[in-house]
Design a protein around this motif. Structure first.
Motif, mmCIF file in Angstrom:
data_model
loop_
_atom_site.group_PDB
_atom_site.id
_atom_site.type_symbol
_atom_site.label_atom_id
_atom_site.label_comp_id
_atom_site.label_asym_id
_atom_site.label_seq_id
_atom_site.Cartn_x
_atom_site.Cartn_y
_atom_site.Cartn_z
ATOM 1 N N MET A 275 0.829 -1.201 0.000
ATOM 2 C CA MET A 275 0.000 0.000 0.000
ATOM 3 C C MET A 275 0.864 1.252 0.000
ATOM 4 N N VAL A 276 1.975 1.218 0.737
ATOM 5 C CA VAL A 276 2.869 2.382 0.813
ATOM 6 C C VAL A 276 3.478 2.674 -0.557
ATOM 7 N N PHE A 277 4.049 1.655 -1.204
ATOM 8 C CA PHE A 277 4.677 1.866 -2.506
ATOM 9 C C PHE A 277 3.631 2.238 -3.558
ATOM 10 N N GLY A 278 2.488 1.549 -3.536
ATOM 11 C CA GLY A 278 1.436 1.880 -4.483
ATOM 12 C C GLY A 278 0.912 3.288 -4.281
ATOM 13 N N GLY A 279 0.752 3.687 -3.026
ATOM 14 C CA GLY A 279 0.289 5.042 -2.733
ATOM 15 C C GLY A 279 1.267 6.100 -3.203
ATOM 16 N N LEU A 280 2.567 5.828 -3.032
ATOM 17 C CA LEU A 280 3.575 6.774 -3.517
ATOM 18 C C LEU A 280 3.506 6.912 -5.036
ATOM 19 N N GLY A 281 3.308 5.788 -5.734
ATOM 20 C CA GLY A 281 3.213 5.840 -7.191
ATOM 21 C C GLY A 281 1.989 6.609 -7.663
ATOM 22 N N VAL A 282 0.855 6.364 -7.023
ATOM 23 C CA VAL A 282 -0.364 7.089 -7.394
ATOM 24 C C VAL A 282 -0.213 8.579 -7.101
ATOM 25 N N ALA A 283 0.402 8.901 -5.956
ATOM 26 C CA ALA A 283 0.637 10.307 -5.619
ATOM 27 C C ALA A 283 1.543 10.976 -6.646
ATOM 28 N N GLY A 284 2.555 10.244 -7.115
ATOM 29 C CA GLY A 284 3.430 10.797 -8.145
ATOM 30 C C GLY A 284 2.690 11.056 -9.439
ATOM 31 N N LEU A 289 -0.230 15.027 -13.070
ATOM 32 C CA LEU A 289 -1.449 15.616 -13.614
ATOM 33 C C LEU A 289 -1.610 17.072 -13.194
ATOM 34 N N SER A 290 -1.280 17.356 -11.952
ATOM 35 C CA SER A 290 -1.479 18.718 -11.452
ATOM 36 C C SER A 290 -0.528 19.707 -12.091
ATOM 37 N N TYR A 291 0.711 19.258 -12.402
ATOM 38 C CA TYR A 291 1.712 20.186 -12.940
ATOM 39 C C TYR A 291 1.733 20.222 -14.470
ATOM 40 N N LYS A 292 1.235 19.175 -15.093
ATOM 41 C CA LYS A 292 1.339 19.101 -16.553
ATOM 42 C C LYS A 292 -0.026 19.178 -17.243
ATOM 43 N N VAL A 293 -0.910 18.276 -16.855
ATOM 44 C CA VAL A 293 -2.173 18.141 -17.577
ATOM 45 C C VAL A 293 -3.204 19.170 -17.133
ATOM 46 N N PHE A 294 -3.344 19.340 -15.807
ATOM 47 C CA PHE A 294 -4.364 20.250 -15.268
ATOM 48 C C PHE A 294 -3.731 21.461 -14.592
ATOM 49 N N ALA A 295 -2.656 21.963 -15.183
ATOM 50 C CA ALA A 295 -1.916 23.070 -14.563
ATOM 51 C C ALA A 295 -2.781 24.318 -14.408
ATOM 52 N N ASP A 296 -3.742 24.527 -15.308
ATOM 53 C CA ASP A 296 -4.557 25.749 -15.274
ATOM 54 C C ASP A 296 -5.957 25.513 -14.714
ATOM 55 N N SER A 297 -6.159 24.358 -14.083
ATOM 56 C CA SER A 297 -7.485 24.030 -13.587
ATOM 57 C C SER A 297 -7.644 24.468 -12.135
ATOM 58 N N LEU A 298 -8.734 25.195 -11.851
ATOM 59 C CA LEU A 298 -9.023 25.603 -10.477
ATOM 60 C C LEU A 298 -9.641 24.476 -9.668
ATOM 61 N N LEU A 299 -10.302 23.552 -10.347
ATOM 62 C CA LEU A 299 -11.006 22.500 -9.634
ATOM 63 C C LEU A 299 -10.111 21.324 -9.246
ATOM 64 N N PHE A 300 -8.945 21.175 -9.910
ATOM 65 C CA PHE A 300 -8.120 19.992 -9.668
ATOM 66 C C PHE A 300 -7.685 19.861 -8.211
ATOM 67 N N PRO A 301 -7.181 20.919 -7.541
ATOM 68 C CA PRO A 301 -6.832 20.779 -6.116
ATOM 69 C C PRO A 301 -8.026 20.381 -5.255
ATOM 70 N N VAL A 302 -9.212 20.881 -5.612
ATOM 71 C CA VAL A 302 -10.410 20.505 -4.855
ATOM 72 C C VAL A 302 -10.704 19.019 -5.030
ATOM 73 N N VAL A 303 -10.576 18.556 -6.280
ATOM 74 C CA VAL A 303 -10.811 17.140 -6.549
ATOM 75 C C VAL A 303 -9.809 16.269 -5.792
ATOM 76 N N LEU A 304 -8.538 16.685 -5.791
ATOM 77 C CA LEU A 304 -7.523 15.923 -5.064
ATOM 78 C C LEU A 304 -7.821 15.897 -3.567
ATOM 79 N N THR A 305 -8.306 17.018 -3.033
ATOM 80 C CA THR A 305 -8.665 17.058 -1.617
ATOM 81 C C THR A 305 -9.777 16.059 -1.317
ATOM 82 N N LEU A 306 -10.773 16.015 -2.185
ATOM 83 C CA LEU A 306 -11.869 15.063 -2.004
ATOM 84 C C LEU A 306 -11.373 13.619 -2.113
#
Length: 346
Positions: A275-284, A289-306
């Motif tokens: 779970m630890v290694f898998g969680g690190l990979g998913v977090a990466g 996604l946050s820095y490349k794909v959805f860099a200009d999205s206001l909703l992405f941090p909210v979605v990640l929080t949820l």
């Protein structure tokens, strides 16, 4: 769950008719003789493991150039003296019921075997390398076919030490030696054209093979040898996987799915480290996604929080219904595959 009993509990068992008078004292004396075989997150156990790792590091990848100047004979004698001393002290502690510090000293002795073989090969003129890479520190940093004798000797020494002291951590230096051996054999077969990408791929496939091997070992031995085998396998597999580069978003999504699979394996085998290694990979992947794909999205941090809150909730749910979730997941597997899975440890 660890069940702790004392004299008062046993006396109550006698009063309730569960035990016959006198059996409580016999059972209490037996329990007091039982050594503490299971490592736990106690200060003494942390000190044991940290001390052993410091010795392994000091006599391994942190060894300085000055040690190479003492001469091959002196280096061999020092290595053999350390191996003998740590083995003797470890066996003494083991026989006195101090199995954790004793077994750790046995693992330290095994980790020093490459140094002894290194000095012996140079002393006898059997050193196979002639490219100037004669510093022992390079064993931990360079891939070279000439290290094979050191690695094979480490595995053999580990097997012998396990016969004397069946302590799970001794598997760790053996697994590391096998990992190095997979790299060095590949270099020997491919020659000078063995690239960094090929080494990465060898690490990935070796780690996967190691994980599968310890799935077959897990649950079939009284002691938990699989823990350290899983850790070494995950380091090799997940490290090689995470270092793989893909310019395709589909490739990165596949990386995320593999890590989600590791999280599923954690539930299936009831092994949190997956779970630890898998969680690190998913977090990466989410970071990508946050820095490349959805860099200009206001909703992405909210979605990640949820998503984070949902994961915490799932963790709480798993903690409460761990048995049912694992059993339900196993019930979905074919009987042939289920028979290969290890018995669950508490």
């Amino acid at each position: 769950m660890t069940l702790k009993l004392d004299a008062h509990d046993l006396a109550r068992a006698v009063s309730a008719g569960v035990l016959q008078p006198g059996q409580d004292q016999t059972l209490l004396a037996f329990l007091r003789q039982r050594p503490d075989e299971q490592a736990s997150f106690q200060l003494s156990h942390v000190a044991y493991y940290f001390g052993a790792l410091l010795i392994i590091a000091a006599m391994g990848w942190l060894m300085t150039e000055a040690w190479m100047q003492v001469g091959d004979l002196a280096l061999l004698l020092i290595a053999l003296a350390y191996i003998g001393l740590f083995s003797a002290c470890g066996l003494s502690l083991w026989k006195r019921g101090q199995q954790i510090p004793g077994g750790l000293l046995g693992a330290v002795a095994v980790s020093l075997v490459p140094l002894a073989v290194f000095a012996l090969q140079r002393l006898t003129g059997l050193w196979p390398l002639d490219d100037g890479q004669t510093n022992y520190h390079n064993y931990y940093t360079y891939v070279q076919g000439g290290w094979l004798a050191m690695e094979a000797a480490t595995v053999i020494a580990g097997l012998l030490m396990l016969r004397l002291m069946p302590f799970p951590f001794i598997v760790m230096p053996m697994a590391v030696a096998l990992w190095f051996m997979s790299m060095d054999l590949s270099e020997l077969l491919h020659g000078d054209g063995f690239s960094w990408e090929q080494r990465r791929d060898v690490s990935l496939w070796f780690g996967l093979c190691l994980l599968l091997a310890f799935v077959l070992i897990d649950g079939r031995t009284r002691k938990d040898y699989a823990f350290w085998g899983y850790l070494a396998g995950l380091l090799a597999f997940w490290g090689g996987l995470s270092l793989s580069e893909s310019n395709s978003e589909w490739g990165k999504a596949a990386y995320c799915l593999i890590n989600l699979g590791l999280m599923g394996v954690a539930v299936l085998l009831r092994r949190p480290m997956f779970m630890v290694f898998g969680g690190l990979g998913v977090a990466g992947y989410l970071g990508h996604l946050s820095y490349k794909v959805f860099a200009d999205s206001l909703l992405f941090p909210v979605v990640l929080t949820l998503i984070g809150l949902a994961l915490i909730g799932l963790g709480l749910l798993y903690q409460k219904r761990r048995e049912r979730l694992t059993n339900n997941l196993r019930a979905q597997l074919p009987p042939g595959l289920l028979s290969l899975l290890p018995a669950l440890r508490r």
